[in-house]
Design an enzyme around this catalytic site. Structure first.
Site, PDB file in Angstrom:
ATOM      1  N   HIS A  73       0.837  -1.194   0.000  1.00 36.10           N
ATOM      2  CA  HIS A  73       0.000   0.000   0.000  1.00 36.10           C
ATOM      3  C   HIS A  73       0.873   1.246   0.000  1.00 36.10           C
ATOM      4  O   HIS A  73       2.041   1.207   0.404  1.00 36.10           O
ATOM      5  CB  HIS A  73      -0.890   0.055   1.253  1.00 36.10           C
ATOM      6  CG  HIS A  73      -1.879  -1.063   1.353  1.00 36.10           C
ATOM      7  ND1 HIS A  73      -2.885  -1.264   0.436  1.00 36.10           N
ATOM      8  CD2 HIS A  73      -2.021  -2.045   2.269  1.00 36.10           C
ATOM      9  CE1 HIS A  73      -3.609  -2.319   0.792  1.00 36.10           C
ATOM     10  NE2 HIS A  73      -3.095  -2.816   1.917  1.00 36.10           N
ATOM     11  N   CYS A 117      -4.714   4.583  -2.672  1.00 33.78           N
ATOM     12  CA  CYS A 117      -3.597   3.645  -2.738  1.00 33.78           C
ATOM     13  C   CYS A 117      -3.389   3.346  -4.220  1.00 33.78           C
ATOM     14  O   CYS A 117      -4.324   2.863  -4.880  1.00 33.78           O
ATOM     15  CB  CYS A 117      -3.941   2.378  -1.953  1.00 33.78           C
ATOM     16  SG  CYS A 117      -2.732   1.045  -2.145  1.00 33.78           S
ATOM     17  N   HIS A 120      -4.228  -0.170  -5.507  1.00 28.32           N
ATOM     18  CA  HIS A 120      -5.593  -0.639  -5.274  1.00 28.32           C
ATOM     19  C   HIS A 120      -6.667   0.420  -5.536  1.00 28.32           C
ATOM     20  O   HIS A 120      -7.810   0.254  -5.111  1.00 28.32           O
ATOM     21  CB  HIS A 120      -5.711  -1.165  -3.833  1.00 28.32           C
ATOM     22  CG  HIS A 120      -4.746  -2.255  -3.544  1.00 28.32           C
ATOM     23  ND1 HIS A 120      -3.772  -2.130  -2.582  1.00 28.32           N
ATOM     24  CD2 HIS A 120      -4.568  -3.469  -4.117  1.00 28.32           C
ATOM     25  CE1 HIS A 120      -3.048  -3.238  -2.554  1.00 28.32           C
ATOM     26  NE2 HIS A 120      -3.502  -4.068  -3.484  1.00 28.32           N
ATOM     27  N   MET A 125      -9.931   1.652  -3.262  1.00 28.71           N
ATOM     28  CA  MET A 125      -9.200   2.065  -2.059  1.00 28.71           C
ATOM     29  C   MET A 125      -8.906   3.562  -2.151  1.00 28.71           C
ATOM     30  O   MET A 125      -7.815   3.993  -2.534  1.00 28.71           O
ATOM     31  CB  MET A 125      -7.925   1.255  -1.889  1.00 28.71           C
ATOM     32  CG  MET A 125      -7.325   1.376  -0.510  1.00 28.71           C
ATOM     33  SD  MET A 125      -6.090   0.092  -0.248  1.00 28.71           S
ATOM     34  CE  MET A 125      -5.470   0.600   1.341  1.00 28.71           C
TER      35      MET A 125
END
Length: 133
Positions: A73, A117, A120, A125
């Site tokens: 991340h 992120c 993602h 995200m």
């Protein structure tokens, strides 16, 4: 009479010195009202999301970004301003428990800032940081 005037001047100078020292502590001591917030990167249930995904802060506050689950991340802010860019951490955090800390500067412009992120973002995200003025 001269002795009394000299004593009075020394006393006044001593009082001013004490006031200056005390007031410097009040000016240069960090605000006691600053808070620290923790944002997990990946939920405890293993979802690709920030927890919490919405956060409201004020200048002086600290955000601790914690790599939680399903790494890697990072935290990237949409580059709508130099301030938003300065908050980003594009380096991937690979190890669960790894942290990155952001301190909201005193001159931070108030407003809403979207962060995500990079690996993602397509999975949703994404989060929102609100900086109060």
């Amino acid at each position: 009479m001269k002795l009394f005037a000299a004593s009075r001047r020394r006393f006044a100078l001593a009082v001013l010195t004490v006031l200056l020292v005390v007031s410097s502590f009040a000016i240069f001591t960090p605000s006691a009202s600053a808070d620290t917030y923790k944002v997990k990167l990946g939920t405890d249930k293993g979802l690709l999301a920030f927890e919490p995904k919405k956060l409201t802060v004020k200048p002086g506050d600290t955000i601790e970004w914690v790599n939680n689950k399903v790494p890697p991340h990072n935290v990237v802010f949409e580059p709508k301003s130099d301030f938003a860019k300065s908050l980003s951490n594009t380096k991937l955090m690979m190890i669960p428990g790894q942290t990155y800390t952001t301190v909201i500067p005193a001159d931070a412009p108030a407003g809403d800032y979207t962060f995500y992120c990079q690996p993602h973002r397509g999975a949703g995200m994404v989060g929102k940081l609100t900086v109060q003025g």
